[in-house]
Design a protein around this motif. Structure first.
Motif, short mmCIF file in Angstrom:
data_model
loop_
_atom_site.label_atom_id
_atom_site.label_comp_id
_atom_site.label_asym_id
_atom_site.label_seq_id
_atom_site.Cartn_x
_atom_site.Cartn_y
_atom_site.Cartn_z
N THR A 1 -6.93 1.38 1.52
CA THR A 1 -7.17 0.12 1.24
C THR A 1 -8.27 -0.56 2.20
OG1 THR A 1 -5.49 -0.81 2.97
CG2 THR A 1 -4.56 -0.42 0.61
N ALA B 1 0.71 -1.17 -0.05
CA ALA B 1 0.12 -0.15 0.03
C ALA B 1 0.86 1.32 -0.09
CB ALA B 1 -0.99 0.10 0.99
N ASN C 1 -11.26 -4.76 -1.90
CA ASN C 1 -11.54 -3.56 -0.64
C ASN C 1 -13.32 -3.67 -0.46
OD1 ASN C 1 -12.22 -1.27 0.76
ND2 ASN C 1 -10.36 -0.02 -0.42
N PHE D 1 -6.03 0.04 -5.30
CA PHE D 1 -6.95 0.26 -4.12
C PHE D 1 -8.28 -0.04 -3.93
CE2 PHE D 1 -3.15 2.93 -3.83
CZ PHE D 1 -2.80 2.76 -2.50
N ALA E 1 -12.48 5.65 1.25
CA ALA E 1 -11.46 6.52 1.40
C ALA E 1 -10.99 6.38 -0.23
CB ALA E 1 -10.37 6.11 2.19
N GLN F 1 -2.40 5.24 3.68
CA GLN F 1 -2.51 4.35 2.70
C GLN F 1 -3.43 2.98 3.11
OE1 GLN F 1 -1.91 5.73 -0.21
NE2 GLN F 1 -0.14 6.99 0.46
N GLN F 2 -2.93 2.98 4.78
CA GLN F 2 -3.78 1.90 4.95
C GLN F 2 -5.35 2.04 4.83
OE1 GLN F 2 -2.69 -1.23 5.05
NE2 GLN F 2 -0.49 -0.65 4.77
N ILE F 3 -5.69 3.21 4.93
CA ILE F 3 -7.13 3.59 5.26
C ILE F 3 -7.48 3.54 3.78
CG2 ILE F 3 -8.71 5.97 5.47
CD1 ILE F 3 -7.11 6.49 7.67
#
Lengths: 234, 223
Positions: free
Chosen positions: B207, A76, A106, A102, A111, B203-205
């Motif tokens: 994904t 990520a 998911n 992304f 977001a 970035q984890q948010i």
């Protein structure tokens, strides 16, 4: 062996601090592939903030080597870095393409979709010269995150949204709105400090805001745009 | 230097054994880091010492506040006295001079975090706060993680079987530990810089492996 220079700068609290029993490894025994991948991302980020985008892109891509990533989420940071690089380079089609990752696997891509919306607004601005879609997206972000943004609040996550907003202003060359937004944030910080310490206590974070402010002033004077926030990691 | 480290480790062990098993793990942390340092990794010794002192410093403050044990104070002072001449570092106010940020990590299934006795959400500690832009405190909760998942568990096959006689449960526990410990490792590696950590979590948010709750805690759901 290359020194891993992260230990003295952080403190880990809570249960994380209590986990090292005799049958457990210490956190320095990291997976070497993971260490290599993170190091490549950090090198890419350093190059990115210096404005060396081509070299940064190479590093981000190198960090995506399948041999270096055990789990999907490990990618990520590099993938997000690539998206941000393309935005900085105003290559919005490539940024949108890079965002596809992304959306895969998911369950709730809110977001990611929000980010895509922002990139599409920038693309529209690029194609038409009309900054309205970008301005609307800025308003949307301010409304969506108002509970964690000045003048209401500031938490450790807030900079992500503040910097995103400033980058959007930067992209459309709306210097005055950007500088007014920074002024408002700085005013909030001062008030918070005075409440807590009895006086304003500027630090590195304040300096970072002032540097961006200075960038906007220079861009305005030179009739250029896109330089004030190029040193930011988002 | 090596002898000093051994002395520190011994002093640490001796004091901590006076308290319960929880504090003993703190000693083992120190010994583990020092042991690693003694393996001869260049440049790692002062880092290792810095690291466990920083942890100790925080626990010292917490324990001092709650007056749990005078021995912890003594242990801290002894440790400082032993290490200071070798590192040239002034430990007196580590919280305000050394660390750029504080990261507070815990698992939703960690029994030690219940009632916030140890771990769990912290708004402010040692001068660091979730609202302080210059001394930021990051709170990160890992969904499903228990006390032994944060770091890769290298217990022997026999110990795994002893703790998890059921094969299916054992494999699940091993996979969970493997997954969470790898995430924590990546998190730690990204914690050397506020902006890099924020970018990593952001970035984890994106994904949806993490989200922010109303307290500003990153809730990580990687399982």
């Amino acid at each position: 062996m290359k020194r891993i220079n992260f230990i003295p700068k952080i403190m880990l609290l809570g249960s994380m601090s209590m986990i090292l029993g005799s049958n457990l490894v210490c956190p320095m025994d990291f997976d070497p592939a993971l260490v290599q991948s993170v190091r490549l991302v950090h090198e890419a980020q350093d190059l990115e903030v210096q404005g060396n985008y081509d070299a940064a892109l190479k590093k981000y891509n190198a960090a995506l080597d399948p041999k270096l990533n055990k789990y999907r989420w490990e990618e990520a940071s590099a993938r997000g870095g690539i998206v941000n690089l393309y935005i900085k380079m105003s290559q919005y089609d490539k940024a949108l393409q890079a965002m596809d990752w992304f959306l895969e696997d998911n369950r709730e891509p809110t977001a990611a979709l929000e980010q895509i919306k922002g990139i599409k607004a920038l693309k529209q601005y690029q194609d038409s010269g009309n900054p309205e879609p970008v301005s609307e997206h800025i308003m949307l972000l301010k409304e969506e995150y108002k509970k964690i943004l000045p003048p209401q609040n500031w938490i450790v996550a807030s900079d992500t949204y503040i910097f995103t907003i400033l980058r959007l202003y930067d992209k459309i060359g709306d210097y005055d709105s950007a500088m007014a937004y920074i002024d408002m944030c700085m005013e909030y910080f001062k008030k918070q400090d005075i409440q807590k310490y009895g006086k304003y206590k500027p630090g590195k974070a304040d300096q970072q805001y002032l540097t961006i402010q200075e960038g906007f002033k220079k861009d305005k004077a030179a009739h250029t745009k896109g330089n004030a926030t190029k040193g930011l990691l988002i | 230097m090596a002898q000093a480290i051994v002395n520190v480790a011994e002093a640490f062990e001796n004091y901590v054994t006076l308290r319960n098993g929880t504090l003993r793990t703190l000693a083992q942390t120190a010994v583990s880091f020092l042991g690693q340092a003694l393996k001869g990794v260049p440049g790692m010794i002062s880092n290792a010492v810095d690291f466990f002192i920083s942890q100790l410093d925080i626990f010292y403050q917490v324990i001092d506040k709650t007056a749990l044990d005078q021995k912890m104070k003594e242990m801290y002072e002894n440790l400082r006295r032993l290490v200071e001449p070798y590192t040239g570092y002034n430990w007196t106010n580590l919280a305000s001079t050394k660390a750029g940020l504080v990261v507070n990590i815990w698992g939703s299934k960690d029994q030690l975090t219940k009632g916030n006795i140890l771990g769990g959400y912290i708004r402010e500690i040692g001068g660091y706060s979730v609202n302080d832009r210059n001394k930021p405190l990051f709170n990160i909760e890992i969904e499903g993680a228990n006390h032994f998942d944060y770091i890769k568990n290298v217990r022997s096959a026999e110990d795994w079987i002893k703790d998890f006689p059921d094969q299916v449960q054992r494999i699940q526990a091993q996979q969970k530990n493997e997954t969470i410990s790898q995430f924590v490792a990546q998190l730690i590696l990204n914690s050397n810089d506020k902006d890099k950590l924020r970018a990593f979590l952001g970035q984890q948010i994106a994904t949806h492996k993490a989200h922010l709750d109303s307290s500003g805690t990153w809730i990580v759901t990687i399982l």
